[in-house]
Each structure stands twice: as structure tokens, then as C-alpha cells.
Motif scaffolding. Structure first.
Motif, PDB file in Angstrom:
ATOM      1  N   THR A 154     -16.005   5.324  -9.338  1.00 32.38           N
ATOM      2  CA  THR A 154     -14.756   4.634  -9.680  1.00 32.38           C
ATOM      3  C   THR A 154     -14.966   3.183 -10.113  1.00 32.38           C
ATOM      4  O   THR A 154     -14.410   2.748 -11.136  1.00 32.38           O
ATOM      5  N   ALA A 196       0.560   2.942 -13.164  1.00 27.41           N
ATOM      6  CA  ALA A 196       0.214   3.197 -11.765  1.00 27.41           C
ATOM      7  C   ALA A 196       1.395   3.832 -11.046  1.00 27.41           C
ATOM      8  O   ALA A 196       2.536   3.369 -11.162  1.00 27.41           O
ATOM      9  N   GLY A 219       1.766   4.848  -7.231  1.00 28.64           N
ATOM     10  CA  GLY A 219       1.118   4.888  -5.924  1.00 28.64           C
ATOM     11  C   GLY A 219      -0.375   4.695  -6.100  1.00 28.64           C
ATOM     12  O   GLY A 219      -0.821   3.791  -6.813  1.00 28.64           O
ATOM     13  N   PRO A 220      -1.182   5.554  -5.489  1.00 24.08           N
ATOM     14  CA  PRO A 220      -2.639   5.405  -5.598  1.00 24.08           C
ATOM     15  C   PRO A 220      -3.197   5.965  -6.921  1.00 24.08           C
ATOM     16  O   PRO A 220      -4.370   5.789  -7.215  1.00 24.08           O
TER      17      PRO A 220
END
Length: 413
Positions: A358, A378, A380-381
Motif C-alpha cells: 500500500t 474516499a 470510510g477506509p
């Protein structure tokens, strides 16, 4: 257009031009901004048509008038990609590489030749390079890049150049092969001993024996800086090891009886020899010493241009073995983003591009965003990306390049 004519953009003082002439091309047009370089071109080849001015200004020349020329060539500005600079790439107002690629769709040459600094070959510009290859493919051209070392072609200098060649006809592209090296490495001493001894200096032989390596890269500099100088501190140390005083350029070769603590300075004639001009590549440079030095130092070495031009000529003639062309992927992240019409999650993008780490994916997207608009969404995650526009100047009438160009016109060389 004639069968073997070339249009050369950002022609400079004629390094690439002379090399291409040696390879068998005839100049239909040379376009150059700098007055001194234009004077040099006209001095050496009075019959050539030389257009002086901003190459991207339609008042300087009409690209459509040269449709079908055999070769479109040029050495567009290097500062956007140079390792010593900020590497602004597409956001640098001096960047004309992407514009030159778009020019192919107007001029439609049989072949394209563009050269630039080694910095363009680095990971920082992987997306930029991928964009170039994709655009040329869309225009019907097969293209490849190669990092060429000037010293491999008889030039006594460490001068890597990143070269792009694209061919329109599939048969010709299949026969294109990068030129073979000459085998013998020419040293500074071999190159300059005769010139060092030309005014009776007794130390020329001993000096040449010490100067037994190739030179650092000649740095032409720009109008923003001072007079003729052989480069930054590290380069000056390398010159000193060769017995050369790099703090400036001499007006004349050393005379009988001269002694030196470090060694003599080079004349512009000697610098030209280091850059690849010789008895086989004769050329006269106009202007005062500093302008002559800049013209020489910013040039593409003629022997390298001749070698690449010869390779293109052999491809035109379908000489040599036919080779199957394989696509080279410079930036899989760019390709994955470009192929999607919607946002791609980071997880899916990583899988498509083969980048599972990542932080590495984020680093490469950040690098890509310096040349392209990257939209980020985006939830949330979950983070998703979509590729936006290319930031480079492509000929847009409203691009900031025009304002910046006119603002800094007097300092551009």
C-alpha cells in the motif's frame, strides 16, 4: 516532401543536424529559438531554411506544410527532466516533449526522433513515458526508448542521452535496431593532444598521457547563469584529475613555456572536440566565446545523431533482420487507471498493476500526480482513484506555458 527530408525542431547550433546529414537526411527546415544558434546554422549551411522563434508559435512555422516528411527530429528542452533540476516534468513551462509527440499527428512523418536527458528515463517519469508511447500508438506508430552513452560512439565524454524513435510503417519498425557501439573508447588525451600542442606547448604529450579517460558531461548552461564554465563542483574535480582547469574557458591554447598548477583551460574548439565535432564532423560556431560555448555544450553529439539517423535510414531500406516488436510497459498503474472509465479502488488498482504494498502504491500515485490530474474519492477506509487530464502543454491556446514563456523569454536559451 522529399523522400529523405527532415524537419528538425529545437535544432540548437547543429549537433543533431550535422549527424542526420551524415546519415543521409536533407533538411527541409530547422526551427530554433536562439539567435546565436540560428546564426551558426546559417553560417554552416546557407542553403538550409532556418525558422527563428518559438517552435510552438504558429507564426514561426506551419507544421501542416511539412506533412509526410521522412523524419521529424528534435532535442526539446531538458530542464523539465534533468536530475540537477526540480524535475517538474509536465508542469514545467519549458516542457515541449509531449507537444512534440502531438505534432506527429499533424506532420505524419515516416519516423520520429526525440532526444533528452537521462532523467526522463527514471521512475519519476514512468507515467509520462507511458503516455508518450500510448499517444504514438494511437497515431499508428511503433515506438521505443533507449539510453545511449555518447562514449559508445567515439565521443570522449560521459554524456548519456535518452532517445525515442518511432516508426509509422510496420515493416520499417520491424527492421529498426538501435545502433551498435564503435568498440573503441576515445579518451580526452587522444582527442585533444593535437590542439593542446598547436601553439607550441611542450607539455601536450605528458598532459595527454594523464588525460587517459573520457570527460565528464559538458554542461552548456543557460542565460540565467554566468559565463562559460565546465560544470558543478563534482565535475570540476573530475576535470582536475584529467589535468584541466574547469574554472572557465580559454581564449587560446597553451603556449610554449606555459606551466600550470592544475592544467590548462580548454578552448571552445577543444570543448567542441569533446562534444564530438572533429575533422569528420566539421562545423563553425558564431558569436563570442560564452555564446559559442553554450551552443556547443547544449548540443546533441553529432556522431551519436549520425548513428541513430543511420539506424533509421537502414529501417527505411528494410535492412537487417526483422524483429518482432514487444510492447514495453513503463507504468502499469497509469495503464490501469487510463483503461478505466470509473474510479478504481486502491485494492483493485494494486491487483491490476501488480503493486501489493500500500505505501508503494500511494508513493507511485503521488509521483504520477505530478504530471496528471488524479481524482481521489474516499468512503470510510476505502480509497478510489481516477485518472484525469495530462498537465503538459500540448498546444492549448489557453495553457499557462504561453504566459510563462513570454515572461522569461529573455532568459531562455
Amino acid at each position: 516532401m522529399g523522400d529523405l527530408e527532415v524537419v528538425e525542431i529545437c535544432a540548437g547550433a547543429g549537433g543533431q543536424a550535422l549527424g542526420l546529414e551524415k546519415a543521409g537526411f536533407e533538411h527541409a527546415l530547422a526551427v530554433e529559438l536562439d539567435t546565436n544558434a540560428c546564426n551558426t546554422l546559417r553560417e554552416n549551411r546557407p542553403s538550409w531554411k532556418v525558422a527563428q522563434g518559438d517552435v510552438a508559435d504558429p507564426e514561426t512555422w506551419n507544421p501542416a506544410a511539412y506533412e509526410g516528411v521522412a523524419l521529424l527530429a528534435g532535442g526539446v528542452p531538458c530542464p523539465p527532466f534533468t536530475i540537477a533540476g526540480k524535475q517538474l516534468g509536465a508542469t514545467d513551462e519549458r516542457d515541449l516533449f509531449a507537444w512534440a509527440v502531438e505534432l506527429v499527428n499533424v506532420v505524419k512523418p515516416r519516423a520520429l526522433l526525440l532526444e533528452n536527458v537521462r532523467g526522463l528515463s527514471l521512475p519519476r517519469f514512468a507515467g509520462y513515458r507511458q503516455h508518450v508511447l500510448d499517444r504514438l500508438a494511437a497515431f499508428g506508430y511503433q515506438a521505443s526508448w533507449q539510453l545511449l552513452q555518447a562514449s559508445d560512439f567515439g565521443v570522449p565524454q560521459l554524456r548519456p542521452r535518452f532517445v525515442l524513435v518511432a516508426m509509422r510503417e510496420a515493416d520499417e519498425a520491424a527492421h529498426f535496431a538501435w545502433p551498435a557501439t564503435v568498440g573503441h573508447v576515445t579518451t580526452v588525451g587522444e582527442s585533444l593532444e593535437e590542439l593542446m600542442a598547436s601553439d607550441g606547448w611542450e607539455g601536450a604529450g605528458a598532459w595527454a598521457s594523464k588525460a587517459d579517460r573520457i570527460a565528464p558531461t559538458i554542461v552548456g548552461g543557460s542565460k540565467k547563469h554566468g559565463g562559460a564554465d565546465l560544470g558543478p563542483t563534482r565535475a570540476k574535480r573530475a576535470w582536475a584529475e584529467l589535468g584541466v582547469d574547469a574554472l572557465g574557458v580559454a581564449d587560446a591554447p597553451p603556449k610554449a613555456g606555459d606551466t600550470y598548477k592544475v592544467g590548462p583551460k580548454l578552448t571552445t574548439e577543444m570543448v567542441a572536440r569533446i562534444q564530438g565535432w572533429s575533422d569528420d564532423y566539421q562545423w563553425t560556431f558564431t558569436g563570442r566565446k560564452t555564446t559559442r560555448y553554450r551552443q556547443i555544450g547544449n548540443a546533441f553529439p553529432p556522431p551519436v545523431a549520425a548513428a541513430v539517423g543511420g539506424a533509421i535510414m537502414r529501417a527505411f531500406n528494410l535492412e537487417g533482420e526483422r524483429a518482432e516488436r514487444r510492447d514495453v510497459e513503463h507504468d502499469p498503474i497509469y495503464k490501469a487507471l487510463r483503461s478505466a472509465d470509473e474510479f478504481i479502488t486502491a485494492e483493485r488498482l494494486g491487483r491490476l498493476a501488480g503493486v501489493t504494498d500500500t505505501p508503494e502504491l500511494e508513493r507511485r500515485i503521488s509521483m504520477l500526480s505530478r504530471d496528471f490530474e488524479i481524482e481521489i474519492e474516499a468512503s470510510g477506509p476505502v480509497v478510489a482513484y481516477r485518472l484525469g487530464g495530462f498537465k503538459a502543454f500540448l498546444g492549448q491556446a489557453e495553457h499557462t506555458r504561453h504566459e510563462q514563456f513570454h515572461k522569461h523569454r529573455t532568459r531562455i536559451s
